[in-house]
Design a protein around this motif. Structure first.
Motif, PDB file in Angstrom:
ATOM      1  N   LEU A 120       1.054  -1.323   0.062  1.00 50.00           N
ATOM      2  CA  LEU A 120      -0.112   0.051  -0.116  1.00 50.00           C
ATOM      3  C   LEU A 120       0.957   1.035   0.160  1.00 50.00           C
ATOM      4  O   LEU A 120       0.482   2.104  -0.945  1.00 50.00           O
ATOM      5  N   LEU A 121       1.776   1.122   0.729  1.00 48.36           N
ATOM      6  CA  LEU A 121       2.492   2.433   0.769  1.00 48.36           C
ATOM      7  C   LEU A 121       3.103   2.791  -0.843  1.00 48.36           C
ATOM      8  O   LEU A 121       2.480   3.888  -0.961  1.00 48.36           O
ATOM      9  N   ALA A 122       3.791   1.573  -1.481  1.00 45.12           N
ATOM     10  CA  ALA A 122       4.270   1.719  -2.313  1.00 45.12           C
ATOM     11  C   ALA A 122       3.499   2.455  -3.408  1.00 45.12           C
ATOM     12  O   ALA A 122       4.010   3.224  -4.012  1.00 45.12           O
ATOM     13  N   LEU A 123       2.123   1.813  -3.340  1.00 43.58           N
ATOM     14  CA  LEU A 123       0.924   2.794  -4.146  1.00 43.58           C
ATOM     15  C   LEU A 123       1.289   3.385  -3.931  1.00 43.58           C
ATOM     16  O   LEU A 123       0.560   5.164  -5.256  1.00 43.58           O
ATOM     17  N   CYS A 124       0.525   3.773  -2.393  1.00 42.59           N
ATOM     18  CA  CYS A 124       0.336   5.635  -2.522  1.00 42.59           C
ATOM     19  C   CYS A 124       1.337   6.724  -2.946  1.00 42.59           C
ATOM     20  O   CYS A 124       1.714   7.277  -3.111  1.00 42.59           O
ATOM     21  N   ARG A 125       3.113   6.385  -2.580  1.00 44.04           N
ATOM     22  CA  ARG A 125       3.924   6.858  -3.071  1.00 44.04           C
ATOM     23  C   ARG A 125       3.443   7.499  -4.748  1.00 44.04           C
ATOM     24  O   ARG A 125       4.377   8.831  -5.399  1.00 44.04           O
ATOM     25  N   ALA A 126       3.587   5.909  -5.635  1.00 46.46           N
ATOM     26  CA  ALA A 126       3.446   6.496  -6.256  1.00 46.46           C
ATOM     27  C   ALA A 126       3.154   7.308  -7.086  1.00 46.46           C
ATOM     28  O   ALA A 126       2.458   8.018  -8.234  1.00 46.46           O
ATOM     29  N   HIS A 127       1.610   7.720  -6.721  1.00 50.29           N
ATOM     30  CA  HIS A 127       0.700   8.563  -7.261  1.00 50.29           C
ATOM     31  C   HIS A 127       0.418   9.434  -5.758  1.00 50.29           C
ATOM     32  O   HIS A 127      -0.613  10.426  -6.448  1.00 50.29           O
ATOM     33  N   GLY A 128       1.718   9.605  -5.416  1.00 48.48           N
ATOM     34  CA  GLY A 128       1.648  10.870  -3.820  1.00 48.48           C
ATOM     35  C   GLY A 128       0.041  10.818  -2.907  1.00 48.48           C
ATOM     36  O   GLY A 128      -0.201  11.646  -2.837  1.00 48.48           O
ATOM     37  N   VAL A 129      -0.313  10.117  -2.524  1.00 48.82           N
ATOM     38  CA  VAL A 129      -1.609   9.731  -2.106  1.00 48.82           C
ATOM     39  C   VAL A 129      -0.475   9.313  -0.493  1.00 48.82           C
ATOM     40  O   VAL A 129       0.241   8.876  -0.304  1.00 48.82           O
ATOM     41  N   VAL A 130      -1.050  10.481   0.826  1.00 47.60           N
ATOM     42  CA  VAL A 130      -0.494  10.148   2.149  1.00 47.60           C
ATOM     43  C   VAL A 130      -0.994   9.683   2.762  1.00 47.60           C
ATOM     44  O   VAL A 130      -2.307   9.027   2.729  1.00 47.60           O
ATOM     45  N   LEU A 131       0.002   8.409   3.047  1.00 49.55           N
ATOM     46  CA  LEU A 131      -1.177   6.988   3.670  1.00 49.55           C
ATOM     47  C   LEU A 131      -0.700   7.407   5.763  1.00 49.55           C
ATOM     48  O   LEU A 131       0.637   8.187   5.616  1.00 49.55           O
ATOM     49  N   THR A 132      -2.063   7.898   6.386  1.00 48.37           N
ATOM     50  CA  THR A 132      -2.234   8.273   7.234  1.00 48.37           C
ATOM     51  C   THR A 132      -2.240   7.235   8.431  1.00 48.37           C
ATOM     52  O   THR A 132      -3.646   6.541   7.915  1.00 48.37           O
ATOM     53  N   ALA A 133      -1.286   7.295   9.000  1.00 48.80           N
ATOM     54  CA  ALA A 133      -1.492   4.991   9.938  1.00 48.80           C
ATOM     55  C   ALA A 133      -1.940   6.458  11.579  1.00 48.80           C
ATOM     56  O   ALA A 133      -2.192   6.589  12.172  1.00 48.80           O
ATOM     57  N   HIS A 134      -3.553   4.876  11.678  1.00 49.39           N
ATOM     58  CA  HIS A 134      -4.463   5.013  12.421  1.00 49.39           C
ATOM     59  C   HIS A 134      -4.332   3.997  13.370  1.00 49.39           C
ATOM     60  O   HIS A 134      -3.337   3.323  13.474  1.00 49.39           O
ATOM     61  N   SER A 135      -4.654   4.281  14.733  1.00 49.04           N
ATOM     62  CA  SER A 135      -3.642   3.754  15.310  1.00 49.04           C
ATOM     63  C   SER A 135      -2.868   2.684  15.475  1.00 49.04           C
ATOM     64  O   SER A 135      -1.747   1.856  15.627  1.00 49.04           O
ATOM     65  N   PRO A 136      -1.735   3.921  15.779  1.00 49.35           N
ATOM     66  CA  PRO A 136      -0.321   3.680  15.637  1.00 49.35           C
ATOM     67  C   PRO A 136       0.437   3.267  16.659  1.00 49.35           C
ATOM     68  O   PRO A 136       1.154   2.896  16.464  1.00 49.35           O
ATOM     69  N   LEU A 137      -0.709   3.416  17.590  1.00 51.12           N
ATOM     70  CA  LEU A 137       0.240   2.421  18.885  1.00 51.12           C
ATOM     71  C   LEU A 137      -0.815   0.845  19.709  1.00 51.12           C
ATOM     72  O   LEU A 137      -0.728   0.860  20.085  1.00 51.12           O
ATOM     73  N   GLY A 138      -1.273   1.002  18.343  1.00 54.62           N
ATOM     74  CA  GLY A 138      -2.372  -0.119  18.376  1.00 54.62           C
ATOM     75  C   GLY A 138      -3.075  -0.490  19.980  1.00 54.62           C
ATOM     76  O   GLY A 138      -2.861  -1.210  20.479  1.00 54.62           O
ATOM     77  N   LYS A 139      -4.626   0.778  19.552  1.00 49.96           N
ATOM     78  CA  LYS A 139      -5.113   0.731  20.656  1.00 49.96           C
ATOM     79  C   LYS A 139      -4.498   0.565  21.990  1.00 49.96           C
ATOM     80  O   LYS A 139      -4.655   0.624  22.817  1.00 49.96           O
ATOM     81  N   GLY A 140      -3.301   1.288  21.892  1.00 54.76           N
ATOM     82  CA  GLY A 140      -2.097   1.731  23.697  1.00 54.76           C
ATOM     83  C   GLY A 140      -1.881  -0.695  23.093  1.00 54.76           C
ATOM     84  O   GLY A 140      -1.360  -0.064  24.353  1.00 54.76           O
ATOM     85  N   GLY A 141      -1.566  -0.576  22.532  1.00 55.26           N
ATOM     86  CA  GLY A 141      -1.677  -2.607  23.092  1.00 55.26           C
ATOM     87  C   GLY A 141      -0.148  -2.596  22.201  1.00 55.26           C
ATOM     88  O   GLY A 141       0.476  -3.897  23.338  1.00 55.26           O
ATOM     89  N   LEU A 142       0.991  -1.893  21.878  1.00 52.78           N
ATOM     90  CA  LEU A 142       2.256  -1.431  21.942  1.00 52.78           C
ATOM     91  C   LEU A 142       2.756  -0.830  22.957  1.00 52.78           C
ATOM     92  O   LEU A 142       4.255  -0.451  22.864  1.00 52.78           O
ATOM     93  N   VAL A 143       2.627  -0.119  23.199  1.00 54.56           N
ATOM     94  CA  VAL A 143       2.737   1.042  24.581  1.00 54.56           C
ATOM     95  C   VAL A 143       3.911   0.328  25.041  1.00 54.56           C
ATOM     96  O   VAL A 143       5.163   0.899  25.991  1.00 54.56           O
ATOM     97  N   ASP A 144       3.562  -0.635  25.606  1.00 53.39           N
ATOM     98  CA  ASP A 144       4.154  -0.729  26.567  1.00 53.39           C
ATOM     99  C   ASP A 144       5.323  -2.970  25.444  1.00 53.39           C
ATOM    100  O   ASP A 144       5.910  -3.209  26.598  1.00 53.39           O
TER     101      ASP A 144
END
Length: 270
Positions: free
Chosen positions: A166-190
């Motif tokens: 998806l990142l490759a496709l976005c970059r090829a077409h100038g589309v921003v990839l916006t990361a939601h849940s970047p902390l895994g709904k809090g599941g990654l913080v620890d």
């Protein structure tokens, strides 16, 4: 605040997500975030908090032209995105939003028709840029093939969920990839790997997870927080610099952990 600039938009790298925030707490969080330096606030009609977000925007006293506001039309309302956006703007108390997204795909509603209706709304000055959310590479390619000026795709993305195709496709077409849940709904913080990297830099595991996203080209992140101390910590992640050993340790983590997968989600494999 660093920004991602494309022909379609100039969007801050870091946003305040508002999912699950409501009422006075939501309004306060929005105003406090803007006071700390946030300039992008992300909401959606489904969140049920657009009125509170609008209150927070006004309470911040920052001029509208200095703010970037995103809202989304729910997947069940794609047959009438015009009515959805008009209602969102009324709740927000705004004349326009900066980014208007399809929140989730709906295979029962022709995508080309929805996007064509959304494009008309730009001519009316109701938004500055359009995009999609939770679109797979196949669905994003379909959206791009309609000729619509897709500016962003908001999807779950974090250190334990890969999005390389998806990142490759976005970059090829100038589309921003916006990361939601970047902390895994809090599941990654620890997570111990992130905590170990953070200890090396005098940072938290959550800051490491955000820094990993924010250093990537054409990637923005929208962590949610109602607490000022967490908002400050997330901002500080913008200045955290990972090294090659850090990136190698993160690359070694599994990349198939998904925290958001409702019954109406698309087939993520395609």
């Amino acid at each position: 605040m660093p920004r991602i600039e494309t022909p379609h938009l100039a969007m801050p790298k870091l946003s305040l997500g508002t999912w699950a925030l409501s009422g006075a707490d939501c309004a306060r969080a929005v105003a406090e975030a803007i006071g700390l330096g946030y300039r992008h606030i992300d909401t959606a009609e489904m969140y049920g908090n657009e009125e509170a977000v609008g209150e927070g925007l006004r309470d911040s006293a920052v001029p509208r032209e200095h703010l970037f506001v995103t809202t989304k039309v729910w997947w069940e309302n794609l047959a009438a995105p015009d009515r959805a956006l008009e209602a969102s703007l009324k709740r927000l108390g705004l004349d326009y939003v900066d980014l208007f997204l399809i929140h989730w795909p709906n295979p029962a509603v022709p995508l080309k028709r929805t996007l064509a209706m959304m494009e008309v709304l730009k001519e009316r000055g109701l938004y500055r840029a359009i995009g999609v959310a939770n679109f797979t590479p196949r669905l994003l390619a379909e959206a791009l093939a309609t000729g619509a000026p897709i500016a962003a795709n908001q999807v779950e993305y974090h250190v334990m969920l890969g999005q390389d195709p998806l990142l490759a496709l976005c970059r090829a077409h100038g589309v921003v990839l916006t990361a939601h849940s970047p902390l895994g709904k809090g599941g990654l913080v620890d997570h111990p790997v992130l905590a170990a990297i953070g200890a090396k830099h005098g940072a938290s595991g959550a800051q490491v997870a955000l820094a990993w996203l924010l250093e990537q080209d054409m990637v923005a992140a929208i962590p949610k927080s109602a607490r000022v101390e967490n908002m400050r910590a997330n901002l500080a992640a913008l200045s955290l610099r990972l090294d090659e050993a850090d990136r190698a340790a993160i690359a070694a983590l599994p990349k198939d952990r998904r925290f958001v997968n409702p019954a109406f989600a698309p087939d993520w494999r395609h």
